[in-house]
Design a protein around this motif. Structure first.
Motif, PDB file in Angstrom:
ATOM      1  N   PHE A 134      43.200  38.725  44.886  1.00 48.01           N
ATOM      2  CA  PHE A 134      42.557  37.318  45.479  1.00 48.01           C
ATOM      3  C   PHE A 134      41.584  37.703  46.699  1.00 48.01           C
ATOM      4  O   PHE A 134      40.920  36.980  46.851  1.00 48.01           O
ATOM      5  N   LYS A 135      41.998  38.753  47.313  1.00 46.25           N
ATOM      6  CA  LYS A 135      41.145  39.341  48.463  1.00 46.25           C
ATOM      7  C   LYS A 135      39.825  39.914  47.894  1.00 46.25           C
ATOM      8  O   LYS A 135      38.761  39.865  48.855  1.00 46.25           O
ATOM      9  N   ASN A 136      39.789  40.662  47.069  1.00 49.80           N
ATOM     10  CA  ASN A 136      38.651  41.578  46.587  1.00 49.80           C
ATOM     11  C   ASN A 136      38.582  41.686  45.116  1.00 49.80           C
ATOM     12  O   ASN A 136      38.873  42.618  44.516  1.00 49.80           O
ATOM     13  N   PRO A 137      38.327  40.468  44.575  1.00 49.28           N
ATOM     14  CA  PRO A 137      38.202  40.191  43.064  1.00 49.28           C
ATOM     15  C   PRO A 137      37.268  41.139  42.200  1.00 49.28           C
ATOM     16  O   PRO A 137      37.487  41.656  41.139  1.00 49.28           O
ATOM     17  N   LEU A 138      36.072  41.527  43.005  1.00 48.58           N
ATOM     18  CA  LEU A 138      35.107  42.181  42.370  1.00 48.58           C
ATOM     19  C   LEU A 138      35.497  43.603  42.190  1.00 48.58           C
ATOM     20  O   LEU A 138      35.212  44.136  41.033  1.00 48.58           O
ATOM     21  N   SER A 139      36.372  44.195  42.975  1.00 47.80           N
ATOM     22  CA  SER A 139      36.893  45.500  42.576  1.00 47.80           C
ATOM     23  C   SER A 139      38.014  45.743  41.403  1.00 47.80           C
ATOM     24  O   SER A 139      38.071  46.655  41.023  1.00 47.80           O
ATOM     25  N   PHE A 140      38.475  44.602  41.127  1.00 48.08           N
ATOM     26  CA  PHE A 140      39.274  44.509  39.884  1.00 48.08           C
ATOM     27  C   PHE A 140      38.585  44.280  38.525  1.00 48.08           C
ATOM     28  O   PHE A 140      39.524  44.355  37.608  1.00 48.08           O
ATOM     29  N   PHE A 141      37.854  43.721  38.781  1.00 51.88           N
ATOM     30  CA  PHE A 141      37.065  43.468  37.167  1.00 51.88           C
ATOM     31  C   PHE A 141      35.513  43.870  37.168  1.00 51.88           C
ATOM     32  O   PHE A 141      34.649  43.414  37.599  1.00 51.88           O
ATOM     33  N   PRO A 142      35.600  45.236  36.668  1.00 52.25           N
ATOM     34  CA  PRO A 142      34.175  45.886  36.495  1.00 52.25           C
ATOM     35  C   PRO A 142      33.354  45.186  35.820  1.00 52.25           C
ATOM     36  O   PRO A 142      33.614  44.611  34.697  1.00 52.25           O
ATOM     37  N   ASN A 157      29.595  34.942  42.637  1.00 54.59           N
ATOM     38  CA  ASN A 157      30.168  35.588  43.969  1.00 54.59           C
ATOM     39  C   ASN A 157      31.767  35.620  43.895  1.00 54.59           C
ATOM     40  O   ASN A 157      32.281  35.382  42.794  1.00 54.59           O
ATOM     41  N   HIS A 158      32.266  36.098  45.102  1.00 52.53           N
ATOM     42  CA  HIS A 158      33.599  36.249  45.438  1.00 52.53           C
ATOM     43  C   HIS A 158      34.472  35.218  44.924  1.00 52.53           C
ATOM     44  O   HIS A 158      35.414  35.276  44.002  1.00 52.53           O
ATOM     45  N   SER A 159      34.225  33.822  45.462  1.00 54.11           N
ATOM     46  CA  SER A 159      34.906  32.703  45.140  1.00 54.11           C
ATOM     47  C   SER A 159      34.750  32.204  43.768  1.00 54.11           C
ATOM     48  O   SER A 159      35.655  31.551  43.020  1.00 54.11           O
ATOM     49  N   GLY A 160      33.590  32.526  43.234  1.00 50.96           N
ATOM     50  CA  GLY A 160      33.270  31.916  41.880  1.00 50.96           C
ATOM     51  C   GLY A 160      34.106  32.718  40.878  1.00 50.96           C
ATOM     52  O   GLY A 160      34.583  32.150  40.090  1.00 50.96           O
ATOM     53  N   TRP A 270      43.050  44.886  32.773  1.00 50.26           N
ATOM     54  CA  TRP A 270      43.648  43.900  31.700  1.00 50.26           C
ATOM     55  C   TRP A 270      45.007  43.403  31.971  1.00 50.26           C
ATOM     56  O   TRP A 270      45.088  42.330  32.047  1.00 50.26           O
ATOM     57  N   MET A 271      45.838  44.105  32.966  1.00 53.70           N
ATOM     58  CA  MET A 271      47.136  43.321  33.337  1.00 53.70           C
ATOM     59  C   MET A 271      46.768  42.290  34.464  1.00 53.70           C
ATOM     60  O   MET A 271      47.455  41.317  34.413  1.00 53.70           O
ATOM     61  N   THR A 272      45.816  42.450  35.307  1.00 58.18           N
ATOM     62  CA  THR A 272      45.343  41.477  36.364  1.00 58.18           C
ATOM     63  C   THR A 272      44.865  40.142  35.697  1.00 58.18           C
ATOM     64  O   THR A 272      45.445  39.045  36.018  1.00 58.18           O
ATOM     65  N   ALA A 273      44.110  40.438  34.545  1.00 55.70           N
ATOM     66  CA  ALA A 273      43.375  39.362  34.093  1.00 55.70           C
ATOM     67  C   ALA A 273      44.553  38.491  33.289  1.00 55.70           C
ATOM     68  O   ALA A 273      44.667  37.114  33.041  1.00 55.70           O
ATOM     69  N   ILE A 274      45.410  39.119  32.560  1.00 58.29           N
ATOM     70  CA  ILE A 274      46.670  38.612  31.690  1.00 58.29           C
ATOM     71  C   ILE A 274      47.456  37.881  32.795  1.00 58.29           C
ATOM     72  O   ILE A 274      47.891  36.825  32.262  1.00 58.29           O
ATOM     73  N   ARG A 275      47.752  38.552  33.904  1.00 57.22           N
ATOM     74  CA  ARG A 275      48.620  37.796  34.698  1.00 57.22           C
ATOM     75  C   ARG A 275      48.042  36.263  35.152  1.00 57.22           C
ATOM     76  O   ARG A 275      48.518  35.394  35.266  1.00 57.22           O
ATOM     77  N   LEU A 276      46.679  36.293  35.404  1.00 60.73           N
ATOM     78  CA  LEU A 276      46.156  35.269  35.934  1.00 60.73           C
ATOM     79  C   LEU A 276      46.071  34.159  34.752  1.00 60.73           C
ATOM     80  O   LEU A 276      45.907  33.174  34.895  1.00 60.73           O
ATOM     81  N   LEU A 277      45.776  34.830  33.256  1.00 58.08           N
ATOM     82  CA  LEU A 277      45.679  33.816  32.277  1.00 58.08           C
ATOM     83  C   LEU A 277      47.258  33.100  32.246  1.00 58.08           C
ATOM     84  O   LEU A 277      47.305  31.857  31.598  1.00 58.08           O
ATOM     85  N   LYS A 278      48.147  33.902  32.336  1.00 55.78           N
ATOM     86  CA  LYS A 278      49.550  33.514  31.879  1.00 55.78           C
ATOM     87  C   LYS A 278      50.134  32.485  33.207  1.00 55.78           C
ATOM     88  O   LYS A 278      50.752  31.207  32.603  1.00 55.78           O
ATOM     89  N   TYR A 279      49.730  32.861  34.390  1.00 62.02           N
ATOM     90  CA  TYR A 279      50.241  32.095  35.352  1.00 62.02           C
ATOM     91  C   TYR A 279      49.421  31.063  36.190  1.00 62.02           C
ATOM     92  O   TYR A 279      49.629  30.059  36.676  1.00 62.02           O
TER      93      TYR A 279
END
Length: 472
Positions: A134-142, A157-160, A270-279
């Motif tokens: 949530f603080k730095n999404p760009l580094s989690f999704f190459p 952008n970040h919030s987008g 992968w794991m971060t995206a699946i967490r966001l998709l599920k919850y």
């Protein structure tokens, strides 16, 4: 005299009220409700929670308690500082799997899915990466693993990115290669996977995304996602970056859907995206709950809160008759440098001879620090840092296994764990420690750590969060 009104109700004669002022008070109902005992009480059960050193503590808790509430209870009982990173972990010992339990999950529901014969455990520890995306999404999704809907502008952008992940109408597509274990076999197969709102798919023809070439792999509403804690040992995976999906009412390892990535960045994505998709929005609410009431907190304005230690530190001047707060940043920096130099001179005087008791106690003073881990291996250090979250600045200091006279600083940066040797240096009868071949010297490891908490120097980033083995 009482008169029977019906079978269940008795009419009571009026009695003068000695406190008439309470009758018209808007708080009367609140006061009376709070003073009366509750008609129904929640069932309570006992759970056992472990810490890093395998000490445990039994807690009597209500049956509807959440993971966040358990963490808050342990924080209060042990007088820990709540920096919003404490987490409850579920570890499945038999299968070598583990996961961070989401703050809103009910602990008793999780335990009800455990098999009696398996020695599963709940662990209480810090996880600095829990909401880092949530603080730095760009580094989690190459860029090479994420695709946005065609109507979206090229630059997001970040919030987008956050809005798209939390939106119910759109969802970025995550794609890339993963190794999948074939059901009922020991072999693994490398396939091209795609994560969409409807679930996880793989392509039966190369990297084709055509619907006729996509085969459904799994959905997430009735399963939980776990990380492999044992690498290749149990599953025989081709890499150490494994994760899997376990049905809530699983019968055993045969029901696991096992995957592994080629590197940590890919697995984290992968794991971060699946967490966001599920919850979805529930994750965002979990993240924002500690900050409720802070001004400026909105879905488009997510700013990390300064640590408690930073908020409590101010520069002070005690040289005059009265102490004063130094508000000029330049003056504060100058005073800090002078104080550091004076501290080093005092430390050098203490170390006038290697054989003196003062010198020996100074050399071993780091052993009392939470960030120091005595005689642990490189693999154990990496496991500890991984458990605390691969956030830039997570670190620990340990003894070197290859050279007994040196130490090693293990540091997380860029989703990788790096190791830096701390070398003892003798100069003019005095002992120093250095990370950069003697260019910067310190009389003990505490000075070294505190310096690199303020300055990154030769390191890729400053030291921010230390790994500690807490006791319950």
């Amino acid at each position: 005299m009482r008169k029977k009104k019906d079978d269940n109700t008795l009419e009571i004669p009026s009695i003068p009220n000695p406190f008439p002022e309470l009758c018209c008070s808007p708080f009367a109902s609140v006061l009376s409700a709070s003073l009366l005992p509750k008609a129904t009480s929640r069932k309570k059960q006992v759970i056992k929670v472990y810490s890093e050193d395998d000490t445990s503590r039994g807690l009597e808790v209500p049956s509807d308690i959440t993971a966040r509430d358990v963490c808050q209870l342990l924080i209060l009982k042990n007088h820990y500082i709540d920096d919003h990173s404490w987490t409850l972990f579920e570890q499945l010992t038999h299968t070598g799997l583990g996961r961070a339990i989401e703050d809103h999950e009910l602990v008793m529901e999780i335990q009800s899915n455990w098999v009696m014969e398996e020695e599963n455990k709940l662990y209480f520890r810090k996880n600095y990466a829990k909401y880092e995306f949530f603080k730095n999404p760009l580094s989690f999704f190459p860029d090479h693993m994420i695709s946005f809907p065609s109507e979206t502008n090229a630059a997001v952008n970040h919030s987008g990115i956050l809005q798209m992940f939390l939106s119910s109408s759109t969802y970025p597509e995550i794609h890339g290669y993963l190794h999948a274990k074939e059901q009922g076999k020991k072999s693994w197969k490398k396939l091209y996977f795609l994560l969409r709102r409807s679930g996880l798919y793989f392509s039966t023809k190369g990297t084709s995304k055509e619907p006729r070439h996509l085969q459904f792999f799994c959905e997430f509403s009735n399963s939980d996602m776990y990380m492999s804690l044992t690498g290749k040992k149990i599953s025989g995976a081709p890499t150490n970056y494994g994760f899997c999906f376990k049905p809530n009412k699983s019968g055993g390892t045969r029901d696991l859907k096992q995957l592994c990535a080629d590197d940590e960045q890919s697995r984290t994505c992968w794991m971060t995206a699946i967490r966001l998709l599920k919850y979805g929005m529930q994750l965002y609410q979990n993240y924002m709950q500690p900050y409720q009431g802070r001004s400026g907190c909105s879905p488009l304005n997510i700013t990390p809160m300064r640590s408690i230690s930073e908020n409590s530190l101010v520069a002070m001047d005690f040289s005059g008759h009265r102490s004063r707060i130094i508000e000029n940043p330049t003056e504060a920096l100058s005073v800090a440098v002078e104080e550091g130099l004076a501290w080093r001179r005092r430390g050098c005087l203490r170390l006038n001879s290697h054989g003196s008791p003062i010198a020996m106690s100074n050399m071993a003073i780091h052993r009392s620090q939470s960030w120091f881990h005595h005689k642990i291996s490189r693999e154990e250090a990496q496991r500890l840092i991984l458990q605390h979250g691969l956030v830039d600045g997570v670190f620990l200091v340990r003894d070197s296994q290859s050279n007994p006279k040196t130490f090693v600083l293990s540091l997380s940066h860029g989703l990788k764990i790096k190791h830096f040797q701390i070398v003892p240096l003798e100069d003019d009868g005095k002992l120093f420690y250095t990370l950069d071949d003697g260019h910067t010297r310190f009389t003990d490891l505490i000075q070294l750590v505190e310096f690199y908490q303020l300055n990154k120097g030769v390191l890729p980033c400053k030291l921010k969060h230390y790994c500690a083995r807490i006791a319950l």
